[in-house]
Design an enzyme around this catalytic site. Structure first.
Site, PDB file in Angstrom:
ATOM      1  N   THR A  48      -5.205   6.136  -0.709  1.00 16.30           N
ATOM      2  CA  THR A  48      -4.380   4.956  -0.445  1.00 16.30           C
ATOM      3  C   THR A  48      -4.533   4.004  -1.617  1.00 16.30           C
ATOM      4  O   THR A  48      -5.653   3.621  -1.965  1.00 16.30           O
ATOM      5  CB  THR A  48      -4.772   4.242   0.861  1.00 16.30           C
ATOM      6  OG1 THR A  48      -4.611   5.150   1.954  1.00 16.30           O
ATOM      7  CG2 THR A  48      -3.893   3.013   1.100  1.00 16.30           C
ATOM      8  N   ALA A  49      -3.403   3.648  -2.207  1.00 14.13           N
ATOM      9  CA  ALA A  49      -3.384   2.623  -3.250  1.00 14.13           C
ATOM     10  C   ALA A  49      -3.005   1.314  -2.589  1.00 14.13           C
ATOM     11  O   ALA A  49      -2.062   1.265  -1.809  1.00 14.13           O
ATOM     12  CB  ALA A  49      -2.364   2.978  -4.324  1.00 14.13           C
ATOM     13  N   ALA A  60       0.842  -1.196   0.000  1.00  8.00           N
ATOM     14  CA  ALA A  60       0.000   0.000   0.000  1.00  8.00           C
ATOM     15  C   ALA A  60       0.873   1.242   0.000  1.00  8.00           C
ATOM     16  O   ALA A  60       2.030   1.215   0.415  1.00  8.00           O
ATOM     17  CB  ALA A  60      -0.917   0.001   1.220  1.00  8.00           C
ATOM     18  N   ASP A  61       0.289   2.331  -0.475  1.00  6.04           N
ATOM     19  CA  ASP A  61       0.932   3.639  -0.395  1.00  6.04           C
ATOM     20  C   ASP A  61      -0.153   4.661  -0.112  1.00  6.04           C
ATOM     21  O   ASP A  61      -1.201   4.650  -0.761  1.00  6.04           O
ATOM     22  CB  ASP A  61       1.663   3.993  -1.689  1.00  6.04           C
ATOM     23  CG  ASP A  61       2.438   5.297  -1.554  1.00  6.04           C
ATOM     24  OD1 ASP A  61       3.281   5.395  -0.640  1.00  6.04           O
ATOM     25  OD2 ASP A  61       2.187   6.242  -2.333  1.00  6.04           O
ATOM     26  N   THR A  62       0.069   5.531   0.864  1.00  2.59           N
ATOM     27  CA  THR A  62      -0.905   6.544   1.254  1.00  2.59           C
ATOM     28  C   THR A  62      -0.307   7.931   1.036  1.00  2.59           C
ATOM     29  O   THR A  62       0.833   8.179   1.410  1.00  2.59           O
ATOM     30  CB  THR A  62      -1.313   6.382   2.739  1.00  2.59           C
ATOM     31  OG1 THR A  62      -1.849   5.071   2.919  1.00  2.59           O
ATOM     32  CG2 THR A  62      -2.338   7.416   3.155  1.00  2.59           C
TER      33      THR A  62
END
Length: 191
Positions: free
Chosen positions: A109-110, A73-75
């Site tokens: 978020t991805a 994840a990336d936020t």
């Protein structure tokens, strides 16, 4: 479901996934999180989550014989059409919090999941709007003095003392913390 591996060092993501009832291993990966400026904001965040998954896959395959699913994840906190990132220092944290004061911003978020044996990759971007109350300089500096803003996108943690700045949100709360659990469940159900 195949064994799940969370490729993240975030204690918040680990906690959210545990609280959702998932059993998983944690194997953090380190990649450059500098966004590709040729992509739009959604694509930049997805690209970082995908790069994390693609970096974790060969490392994990080397030590595992059974198929597994890697989750990353990336936020990012988005304000004025661009990501704010994490503050560089106290003054930068002040600048970011002053920008957010009395306004709304978006937290994106991805999440990316990849199945090790087939290479099947699924991803999703979740968005939550966060509305901040008007902040005084004293409130901002008192919060900076706690040290909490220094490793957080947007210079605040909604799960910590930063929640006192929030007037309301539109969208999943856990997304602002760093992992939209319903989106993750939906993604993983497709494997």
């Amino acid at each position: 479901m195949k064994p799940l591996v969370l490729a993240s060092k975030s204690p918040r993501r680990k906690q959210l996934l545990s609280e959702a009832g998932f059993s998983f291993d944690v194997v953090p990966v380190k990649i450059s999180e500098i966004p590709n400026k040729n992509l739009n904001v959604n694509e930049q965040i997805l690209d970082i989550a995908r790069r994390k998954a693609r970096a974790a896959l060969p490392l994990l395959k080397a030590s595992r014989t059974e198929p597994f699913i890697v989750l990353t994840a990336d936020t990012e906190v988005i304000f004025g059409g661009g990501p704010l990132g994490k503050p560089q220092d106290r003054e930068d944290a002040y600048r970011i919090l002053r920008l957010l004061s009395g306004k709304y911003h978006e937290v994106l978020t991805a999440v990316c999941a990849v199945e090790s044996s087939s290479g099947k990759e699924l991803s999703h971007v979740e968005t939550t709007k966060v509305y901040f109350k008007n902040l005084s300089d004293a409130e901002i500096w008192t919060y900076i003095d706690t040290g909490e803003p220094m490793d957080k996108a947007g210079a605040y943690g909604i799960q910590g003392q930063g929640r006192t700045f929030v007037e309301r949100i539109e969208g999943p709360f856990d997304n602002v913390v760093g992992l939209p659990v319903e989106a993750v469940k939906n993604l993983l159900s497709k494997f």
